[in-house]
Design an enzyme around this catalytic site. Structure first.
Site, PDB file in Angstrom:
ATOM      1  CG  ASP A  38      -1.994  -0.959   1.250  1.00 47.77           C
ATOM      2  OD1 ASP A  38      -1.982  -1.858   0.395  1.00 47.77           O
ATOM      3  OD2 ASP A  38      -2.883  -0.843   2.115  1.00 47.77           O
ATOM      4  CG  ASP A  39       0.005   3.751   2.229  1.00 46.47           C
ATOM      5  OD1 ASP A  39      -1.147   3.567   1.801  1.00 46.47           O
ATOM      6  OD2 ASP A  39       0.294   3.742   3.432  1.00 46.47           O
ATOM      7  CG  HIS A  98      -4.612   2.785  -0.593  1.00 47.31           C
ATOM      8  ND1 HIS A  98      -5.454   2.074   0.234  1.00 47.31           N
ATOM      9  CD2 HIS A  98      -3.636   3.281   0.222  1.00 47.31           C
ATOM     10  CE1 HIS A  98      -4.996   2.135   1.480  1.00 47.31           C
ATOM     11  NE2 HIS A  98      -3.899   2.873   1.501  1.00 47.31           N
ATOM     12  CG  HIS A 104      -3.700   7.360   2.587  1.00 48.90           C
ATOM     13  ND1 HIS A 104      -3.704   7.303   3.955  1.00 48.90           N
ATOM     14  CD2 HIS A 104      -3.422   6.113   2.161  1.00 48.90           C
ATOM     15  CE1 HIS A 104      -3.419   6.079   4.347  1.00 48.90           C
ATOM     16  NE2 HIS A 104      -3.251   5.320   3.276  1.00 48.90           N
ATOM     17  CE1 TYR A 158      -4.389   6.539   7.953  1.00 51.22           C
ATOM     18  CE2 TYR A 158      -6.271   7.423   6.754  1.00 51.22           C
ATOM     19  CZ  TYR A 158      -4.961   7.531   7.183  1.00 51.22           C
ATOM     20  OH  TYR A 158      -4.229   8.635   6.825  1.00 51.22           O
ATOM     21  CG  HIS A 175       2.172  -0.012   4.464  1.00 53.83           C
ATOM     22  ND1 HIS A 175       1.898  -0.923   5.454  1.00 53.83           N
ATOM     23  CD2 HIS A 175       1.035   0.702   4.281  1.00 53.83           C
ATOM     24  CE1 HIS A 175       0.651  -0.749   5.865  1.00 53.83           C
ATOM     25  NE2 HIS A 175       0.097   0.222   5.172  1.00 53.83           N
TER      26      HIS A 175
HETATM   27 NI    NI Z   1      -2.677   3.318   3.271  1.00 56.74          NI
END
Ligand code: NI
Length: 294
Positions: free
Chosen positions: A99-100, A150, A154, A191, A245
């Site tokens: 993720d991210d 995603h 965010h 989250y 991540h």
């Molecule tokens: Ni995230």
């Protein structure tokens, strides 16, 4: 997914100049410490050592285990489900997710590690970061990985109105399309926060199932690569979805040992959509629903 504390790190790295200088200064300071104090003899003969906080996983010489999953379809039925934290499958299939990203240094390093092992992962990217690093997303797609939505900025979607949630999804989907010419099949809420009603809305309007996870190594807390590895190896079972991540260098440091450990335990990596597409209804149905090995 990540913790609100991660926003601090995000805002630091959002300033590339600051991030570059502070990282360089940090590395120099570490090198100085190591050369001056690494083997300072203390009274009584004990040797004081500095913590190796600049640890990086060494590159691998020789052969590494290879993932041998077949070329499975990614098209799953809309009836397959609205939320998944794992999938009931026949066989030792798992999906690892990052993720991210995209992140300018960590994502390319991770892509090298995955390519060495023939592992296809699923990347839940932030639209805003895709706009900053479209070339990294193109490389990710070109190497066979799956891209998931995603959100664009965010935010905690469960606190937003429907219009804002739709915009977060649409803007990220558009950024992915512009950068790499693909459309995501699934989404993961930042989250992990998305109300059931919102999940149903996104499933109906975008066709996205909400993807959570069955294994969370809490890598955003930066517990050290060996802890990330042991948490993932301990927690992963067949049909599992592993959360990690690629924003964090420690997570990427942990991946060679983590991926090799999972391969040695007999797990086969597929993308999230492939995992959902091989879903079976009951364990009894497994015999007749074994994915074709063609
Ligand atoms: Ni995230």
């Amino acid at each position: 997914m990540d913790h609100p504390l991660q926003r601090i790190g995000n805002s630091l790295s959002a300033n590339p100049k600051l991030g570059k200088f502070s990282r360089r200064g940090f590395m120099l300071a570490t090198a100085t410490l190591a050369s001056c104090k690494a083997a300072t003899a203390l009274p009584g003969g004990a040797v004081k050592t500095s913590p190796n906080i600049a640890y990086r996983t060494p590159s691998i010489g020789g052969s590494v285990p290879r993932n041998d999953a077949g070329n499975f379809p990614s098209n799953f039925s809309k009836d397959a489900g609205i939320t998944f934290s794992r999938v009931l499958v026949s066989g030792n299939y798992i999906a690892i997710t990052f993720d991210d990203g995209p992140h300018p240094q960590n994502t390319p390093r991770l892509l090298d590690i995955l390519a060495q092992r023939n592992i296809k992962a699923t990347f839940y990217v932030i639209g805003r970061s895709v706009d900053l690093h479209p070339g990294i997303l193109r490389r990710t797609v070109a190497e066979g990985h799956e891209i998931g939505n995603h959100s664009h900025t965010h935010r905690l979607l469960s606190k937003l109105g429907d219009t804002e949630v739709r915009q977060e999804m649409q803007r990220c989907q558009d950024a992915i399309g512009r950068a790499a010419g693909v459309r995501p099949r699934t989404m993961r809420p930042p989250y992990g926060g998305l109300l059931q009603r919102q999940r149903e809305m996104l499933h109906a309007e975008f066709g996205y199932p909400t993807i959570l996870w069955s294994v969370d190594p809490l890598d955003w807390q930066r517990p050290g690569p060996s802890v990330v590895t042991s948490r993932i190896l301990t927690g992963t079972t067949a049909g599992g979805i592993v959360l990690a991540h690629d924003l964090h260098s420690q997570t990427v440091d942990a991946m060679p040992a983590t991926l090799d450990g999972l391969l040695k335990r007999g797990f086969k990596f597929v993308t999230v959509s492939q995992l959902i597409a091989m879903k079976v209804e009951t364990p009894e149905a497994q015999a007749s629903n074994v994915p074709a090995s063609s």
